[in-house]
Structure formats: C-alpha cells, structure tokens
Write a protein that holds these residues in place. Structure first.
Motif, PDB file in Angstrom:
ATOM      1  N   VAL A  63      -3.189   0.989   7.467  1.00  0.00           N
ATOM      2  CA  VAL A  63      -2.222   1.605   6.554  1.00  0.00           C
ATOM      3  C   VAL A  63      -2.899   1.949   5.233  1.00  0.00           C
ATOM      4  N   ALA A  96       0.820   3.969  -3.114  1.00  0.00           N
ATOM      5  CA  ALA A  96       0.580   5.399  -2.922  1.00  0.00           C
ATOM      6  C   ALA A  96       1.780   6.224  -3.368  1.00  0.00           C
ATOM      7  N   ASP A  97       2.993   5.753  -3.086  1.00  0.00           N
ATOM      8  CA  ASP A  97       4.198   6.473  -3.498  1.00  0.00           C
ATOM      9  C   ASP A  97       4.271   6.609  -5.021  1.00  0.00           C
ATOM     10  N   ASP A 153      -4.851   5.069   5.771  1.00  0.00           N
ATOM     11  CA  ASP A 153      -3.987   6.228   5.895  1.00  0.00           C
ATOM     12  C   ASP A 153      -3.439   6.683   4.541  1.00  0.00           C
ATOM     13  N   ARG A 154      -3.143   5.720   3.663  1.00  0.00           N
ATOM     14  CA  ARG A 154      -2.545   6.049   2.363  1.00  0.00           C
ATOM     15  C   ARG A 154      -3.602   6.201   1.265  1.00  0.00           C
ATOM     16  N   ASN A 155      -4.857   6.103   1.615  1.00  0.00           N
ATOM     17  CA  ASN A 155      -5.957   6.260   0.651  1.00  0.00           C
ATOM     18  C   ASN A 155      -5.848   5.251  -0.499  1.00  0.00           C
ATOM     19  N   VAL A 156      -5.563   4.005  -0.125  1.00  0.00           N
ATOM     20  CA  VAL A 156      -5.455   2.908  -1.081  1.00  0.00           C
ATOM     21  C   VAL A 156      -6.552   1.900  -0.795  1.00  0.00           C
ATOM     22  N   ALA A 166       0.832  -1.205   0.000  1.00  0.00           N
ATOM     23  CA  ALA A 166       0.000   0.000   0.000  1.00  0.00           C
ATOM     24  C   ALA A 166       0.863   1.250   0.000  1.00  0.00           C
ATOM     25  N   HIS A 167       1.938   1.231   0.785  1.00  0.00           N
ATOM     26  CA  HIS A 167       2.867   2.367   0.777  1.00  0.00           C
ATOM     27  C   HIS A 167       3.458   2.569  -0.618  1.00  0.00           C
ATOM     28  N   GLU A 170      -3.912   3.952  -6.495  1.00  0.00           N
ATOM     29  CA  GLU A 170      -4.991   3.928  -5.501  1.00  0.00           C
ATOM     30  C   GLU A 170      -5.579   2.545  -5.278  1.00  0.00           C
TER      31      GLU A 170
END
Length: 273
Positions: free
Chosen positions: A141, A101-102, A144-147, A97-98, A106
């Motif tokens: 997570v 988002a990076d 938080d990362r909008n995934v 997920a990080h 999505e």
C-alpha cells in the motif's frame, strides 16, 4: 532543506488557524499527529481529508506527512507475539499511508515507543523479525500511494526497541523495501556514542526525514545543543528533505516555540551555508 513543524504543539487550535500561523512564521510544511484529528485516522473521512489538504495549501503549506502513528490507539503493537495484533497493526499502517497520501504527504514517521517496546521474555531477534513482518505486510500500500515509512530510533529512556541509527538500518535490511527508510531525530541521536554529524554522514544515503529538537525537549535554539555542525553536516551530505521541528515541552507556548525555532534555524543555516 525545507522547514516544517509538528502541529500537535498547537493544542486546541483549529486546523485553519494552525496552518495560517505556521505559514506566517515562515515554515513551508506542517507535520500531522493523527490523534489530533481523530481517535483513529480511519475516522477522518475522505471529504475531511480533502478540506484539510486544501486549507493547508491555501495557507501556503505542504502536509509533510504523519508521525506519532500509533499514539492513543488501542490494540495495536509492532513487536508483540500476538500474530493477530501484528496483522491489525500492519493494516492500520496501510490506512495511515492512505490518509497521508490523501492529505498530500509523503512520509510516515514510526516512533510510538509504547507500541513497539519488547514484551517480557521476548528476544531482540524475535522482535526484529516481528517488526519486519508488520512493515513488509504494509509495504504494498505504501508503494502504491508513494509514501515512505521512516523508522525513528528513540532514546533508551523512551523505548527498548530501535534505540540507535544502526538498529534502524538493521531493521531496514530485514524489511528490504525502498519505501522503508531511516528517520533521524536530534534528541534521540544525542543519546548515541557517536556525534550527530558523524551519524548524519554515515547514514546519509538511507535517511529520508529529520526532526530537530533539543535534550530539554524544546525546539532548536532553545537548549544547549549547537545546531551549526548539524546543519553543516546536512548540507555536506546534500540532504534536501524536510527538517521538522518536534517539541515535547509546550510550556513556553506554541507561538514562541514556533517563532524562536524558525528564527534560529534560518540564522544557523545562513551562517553555515
């Protein structure tokens, strides 16, 4: 409706070349298989992620997200009885997920049939509970990362866990989180008893991503499936997400597959609009 393509098709092409070609064909999205970047997504540095995202954007593409999430990894499994492995799998989904988002994406599409199959002697109910536990652990997570994590039903030939859209919806109820949604895939839905348009209408409110392919493992327009009623159903349900080409037979070549799939989808969409 936005058209993307899964980039593992472009074997041995560097990322910048992939992005330029995909955009030149007319796609506006690229969907990433993490194993094409590194053995584990954690091996892709923050600087590398920034470069990949910029190169895609410079070509005019959005990174849609990631799929084949656990492919070619070791020691990860969704439904296993081993609590330690399940916890490690949840942690890795959070890392995915990080990375997603990076890169500007999505969605995470959870397919990975080998890493979700039921172990010998495990009941379906226990497997559902184990999978729900893994996904719930990763959800903070993702939130938080909008995934969004999209559960992908696959054919019974590929896996013995989550083989229908109804199975996916059942698991959604156990996870009970707005960032855990349904993914639909044409090849997989062809194995169900109900028609694809019926399945699209039935699950429209919980479907967040869509893969197009055919029973012959090639792209749309390259097999026997008529996509006109499929696209018509997507329009009728006001689907506004990505329609992403995912093929498994690369023999005709990446360029021909990408071009023919895009041409056919555009023609079909225009015909039913």
């Amino acid at each position: 409706m936005k058209f993307a393509i899964c980039q593992e098709l472009f074997v041995d092409w560097d990322w910048e070349r992939q992005c330029k070609f995909i955009a030149d064909v007319g796609y506006t999205g690229i969907e990433v298989a993490p194993f094409t970047l590194a053995d584990r997504v954690t091996d892709v540095t923050a600087e590398q992620r920034q470069t990949l995202r910029k190169q895609a954007e410079d070509a005019g593409l959005e990174v849609v997200g990631l799929h084949w999430l656990l492919a070619k990894t070791e020691g990860l499994h969704l439904t296993t009885a081993d609590a330690g492995v399940r916890s490690n799998t949840a942690d890795y989904i959070a890392e995915l997920a990080h990375a997603c988002a990076d890169l500007g994406g999505e969605v995470l599409v959870f397919g990975s049939p080998q890493q979700r199959n039921l172990e010998e002697g495990m009941s379906r109910e226990q497997a559902m509970a184990n999978a729900a536990e893994v996904f719930r652990q990763a959800m903070p997570v993702l939130s938080d990362r909008n995934v969004k994590l999209c559960m992908e039903p696959l054919t019974p030939k590929e896996t013995n866990f989550i083989t229908t859209c109804a199975d996916g919806v059942e698991l959604m109820g156990l996870v009970d989180h707005p960032n855990f949604i349904l993914h639909q895939d044409v090849k997989a839905m062809l194995s169900e008893s109900d028609s694809i348009p019926e399945l699209i209408h039935r699950h429209a409110k919980v479907t967040g991503h869509f893969h197009v392919n055919d029973s012959n493992l090639l792209g749309p327009g390259m097999g026997e499936t008529d996509f006109a009623p499929i696209f018509k159903a997507l329009l009728e349900t006001q689907y506004d997400g990505w329609v992403s080409v995912e093929v498994f037979d690369y023999k005709p070549g990446a360029e021909l597959i990408a071009r023919e799939s895009f041409r056919y989808m555009q023609e079909t969409l225009n015909a039913v609009s």
